[in-house]
Enzyme design. Sequence first.
Site, PDB file in Angstrom:
ATOM      1  N   HIS A 308      21.171 -27.611 -56.737  1.00 42.75           N
ATOM      2  CA  HIS A 308      22.335 -27.260 -57.545  1.00 42.75           C
ATOM      3  C   HIS A 308      22.652 -28.373 -58.541  1.00 42.75           C
ATOM      4  O   HIS A 308      22.922 -28.115 -59.720  1.00 42.75           O
ATOM      5  CB  HIS A 308      23.546 -27.015 -56.630  1.00 42.75           C
ATOM      6  CG  HIS A 308      23.406 -25.813 -55.741  1.00 42.75           C
ATOM      7  ND1 HIS A 308      22.577 -25.798 -54.664  1.00 42.75           N
ATOM      8  CD2 HIS A 308      24.008 -24.589 -55.786  1.00 42.75           C
ATOM      9  CE1 HIS A 308      22.657 -24.617 -54.062  1.00 42.75           C
ATOM     10  NE2 HIS A 308      23.521 -23.861 -54.721  1.00 42.75           N
ATOM     11  N   HIS A 351      25.822 -29.234 -49.369  1.00 44.84           N
ATOM     12  CA  HIS A 351      24.935 -30.387 -49.404  1.00 44.84           C
ATOM     13  C   HIS A 351      25.705 -31.604 -48.921  1.00 44.84           C
ATOM     14  O   HIS A 351      26.941 -31.659 -48.979  1.00 44.84           O
ATOM     15  CB  HIS A 351      24.422 -30.644 -50.830  1.00 44.84           C
ATOM     16  CG  HIS A 351      23.223 -29.823 -51.184  1.00 44.84           C
ATOM     17  ND1 HIS A 351      21.962 -30.102 -50.741  1.00 44.84           N
ATOM     18  CD2 HIS A 351      23.117 -28.716 -51.978  1.00 44.84           C
ATOM     19  CE1 HIS A 351      21.110 -29.203 -51.234  1.00 44.84           C
ATOM     20  NE2 HIS A 351      21.796 -28.352 -51.973  1.00 44.84           N
ATOM     21  N   ASP A 355      22.627 -36.092 -51.059  1.00 43.68           N
ATOM     22  CA  ASP A 355      21.770 -35.119 -51.754  1.00 43.68           C
ATOM     23  C   ASP A 355      22.142 -35.025 -53.227  1.00 43.68           C
ATOM     24  O   ASP A 355      21.260 -34.989 -54.102  1.00 43.68           O
ATOM     25  CB  ASP A 355      21.906 -33.740 -51.104  1.00 43.68           C
ATOM     26  CG  ASP A 355      21.589 -33.771 -49.619  1.00 43.68           C
ATOM     27  OD1 ASP A 355      20.911 -34.728 -49.182  1.00 43.68           O
ATOM     28  OD2 ASP A 355      22.003 -32.846 -48.905  1.00 43.68           O
TER      29      ASP A 355
END
Length: 431
Positions: A308, A351, A355
Amino acid sequence: MREGKSRPRYVSILPAADQQSVKVEPAPHTPLWLYYKMVLGGGGDGGRYGSVGESEGPVTDTQHCAAGTSRSGTSRSGTSSSASSVVDESDHCHMNHDVYQRQPLLANHDPYINTNGVIKDGVSGGFYDNSSSTSNGMVKIPIPAPHREAPRFPKEKFKTFLAFLFLLSNWIFTTASLALTHEKVPDYKPLPDVTLDAITVQEWGLNVSEIIIIISVYLCVMVIIFHKHRWILFRRIFLMMGLLYFYRSITMYVTVLPVANPNYYCSPKANYTGPLLVAKRVIQLLSGFGLSINGQHTFCGDYIYSGHTVCLVLAYLVVREYTPRRWWLLHWCFALLAVTGVVMVLIARGHYTVDCLIGYYITTRIFYTYHTLANNAVLKESGSNNFFERLWWYPLFSRFERNVQGVVPRHYESPLPWPRRWSSKNPQRTS
């Protein structure tokens, strides 16, 4: 001497040593007395362009003008009235029945030009062609054919297609890595995280983040489509995204983290990893474009690093780099979308914080490194001092960017042919 008229004075423009060597040849059908006038009309020191002389009335013979010239030397030391008289009478001698010299500036016996008008040393250039009687003293200057250089920003659609295949193969490789990683996810509590432990989980945050990703990616694609050098931009993005997917497929498999959100649904483990099972999971992930909002992403373990974050940051970097600086409002909008999307992922526990940090770092490093290489011609050449050449993907970069000369300008045009023909009548606005 004529009264009431003032005529310009003619003086010598050649040195005294060169005046005697000037040779003036008569033009066709020129009377002999005019020819002698051209040679001796200004005196014994240079012909028409010699010393100032004097004469009264029309010229009847060459001795009359020559005598006037000899008297001019004594007149110059007299009074001002006698000097003006000399000028007036000399002008009358020179200007009466005046003719122009019709001979070429370069004589036929010029040592640097042969009879055919070709320079003797073999060097091509302008020359006087006297090979025909109808040349009329014309100077011919050969003009070479225009040199058409190769375009600075070629489209190279086939290279763009190869870059797309590179992206597609690494995307499939990433989904296959996730299909394998899903079987290795540990079944224990989430790891401690400063950000996740300080906020309350919001399940809707993941859907909001993916909606923002869809908007950012679509707007970024529209910006690229309307760019004049869209094929170069697509080729660069395909290569960078392929690199990011390749690195992600490795990091998620070598280090498997527990599920960050215990409430997130994960498909049951099959406890085996056959080729058919992996292929089935890959097709399922590809059909949903790797998003959870459509219900196809039901496999867990793809944490390091955040996909993302990669999509949001890369969309912002592309728009900021390839749009005019005066579009600062659009740049700020994409930056706000990127930050909001990352925050939504974190509050939904999609996440871990690490990350997102790794995703931001590796995306910006690849983007900055790629464009530093692309915008500096010296870095495209191999050499012992070019340490970027040691990157494993440098041969791909070199093949894709070898014909791109310089920084890609921020020019825009319609991708369709008919609006482009209409807008070509107006000057193109550049940034």
